[in-house]
Design a protein around this motif. Structure first.
Motif, PDB file in Angstrom:
ATOM      1  N   TYR B  35       0.848  -1.183   0.000  1.00 13.55           N
ATOM      2  CA  TYR B  35       0.000   0.000   0.000  1.00 13.55           C
ATOM      3  C   TYR B  35       0.887   1.239   0.000  1.00 13.55           C
ATOM      4  N   GLN B  37       0.584   5.294   1.381  1.00 15.87           N
ATOM      5  CA  GLN B  37      -0.199   6.168   2.245  1.00 15.87           C
ATOM      6  C   GLN B  37       0.134   7.612   1.926  1.00 15.87           C
ATOM      7  N   GLY B  40      -4.593  12.456   3.652  1.00 12.29           N
ATOM      8  CA  GLY B  40      -5.976  12.665   3.246  1.00 12.29           C
ATOM      9  C   GLY B  40      -6.533  11.625   2.296  1.00 12.29           C
ATOM     10  N   MET B  41      -5.720  10.602   1.982  1.00 11.75           N
ATOM     11  CA  MET B  41      -6.186   9.597   1.025  1.00 11.75           C
ATOM     12  C   MET B  41      -6.194   8.193   1.611  1.00 11.75           C
ATOM     13  N   GLY B  42      -5.852   8.063   2.851  1.00 10.35           N
ATOM     14  CA  GLY B  42      -5.814   6.733   3.448  1.00 10.35           C
ATOM     15  C   GLY B  42      -4.714   5.894   2.819  1.00 10.35           C
ATOM     16  N   LEU B  43      -4.924   4.590   2.779  1.00  7.51           N
ATOM     17  CA  LEU B  43      -3.968   3.673   2.150  1.00  7.51           C
ATOM     18  C   LEU B  43      -4.603   3.125   0.876  1.00  7.51           C
ATOM     19  N   LEU B  45      -4.114   0.339  -2.356  1.00  4.99           N
ATOM     20  CA  LEU B  45      -3.458  -0.912  -2.718  1.00  4.99           C
ATOM     21  C   LEU B  45      -2.718  -0.778  -4.036  1.00  4.99           C
TER      22      LEU B  45
END
Lengths: 116, 113
Positions: B35, B37, B40-43, B45
């Protein structure tokens, strides 16, 4: 496909106050639901998860989350927070799959800051 | 058990350079994933694998290659680094069983100038 929305990017609260971190998801198939926590400068750790059964799940450090299928939500709550709860919290889903690629879809994260 | 290990912890690259981020796990997990990171976009894949010799693309695969020759190792290759690849990269592993916990490495912070 799945998507996850965490409704608050930052949540500041005072120590010993209650807190709720909100999470909504969208999916055309059944999903597993997770909350992960990331302490500063660390990787992610599982906080709790919902697979099936009772819609209320609890963690060992006092957090709980309730799965609400009709509202497609999985909000995280704690009745009294501590300074040590300061971290970023991620809601995530993966499609229901008995065996195979357990692909997680994450929300944007909520930064929880505890003030003394 | 060391769990999931990643090297290096930090890396600075110039645009156009290539490099490999290393990931290893000692839990005999079939499923491994990468992933990225971003704030503001999270993780998101990048690539994943369900076993040695089997890999597939995730949500944001462009600019990255993976291979899996053993159960333990799952390296991520940046072919020609771009500033847009500046990010924190996490490797994760789990059993390929529905709902099983995924274990994350400590991350690699990559800066591309």
């Amino acid at each position: 496909a799945q998507s996850v929305t965490q409704l608050d990017s930052q949540v500041p609260v005072f120590e010993e106050a209650p807190v709720e971190l909100r999470c909504n998801y969208s999916s055309s198939v059944s999903v597993y639901l997770f909350w992960y926590v990331q302490y500063p400068n660390q990787g992610l750790q599982l906080l709790l998860k919902y697979l099936s059964g009772s819609t209320l799940v609890e963690s060992i450090n006092g957090f709980e989350a309730e799965f609400n299928k009709s509202q497609t939500s999985f909000h995280l709550r704690k009745p009294s927070v501590h300074i040590s709860d300061t971290a970023e919290y991620f809601c995530a889903v993966s499609p229901y799959l008995i065996q195979g690629a357990q692909k997680l879809v994450f929300g944007q994260g909520t930064r929880l800051t505890i003030n003394p | 058990n060391a769990g999931v290990t990643q090297t290096p912890k930090f890396q600075v690259l110039k645009t156009g350079q290539s490099m490999t981020l290393q990931c290893a796990q000692d839990m005999n997990h079939e499923y491994m994933s990468w992933y990225r990171q971003d704030p503001g976009m999270g993780l998101r894949l990048i690539h994943y694998s369900v076993g040695a010799g089997i890999t597939d693309q995730g949500e944001v695969p462009n600019g990255y290659n993976v291979s899996r020759s053993t159960t333990e190792d799952f390296p991520l290759r940046l072919l020609s680094a771009a500033p847009s690849q500046t990010s924190v990269y996490f490797c994760a592993s789990s059993y390929s069983v529905g709902g099983y916990e995924q274990y994350f490495g400590p991350g690699t912070r990559l800066t591309v100038t």
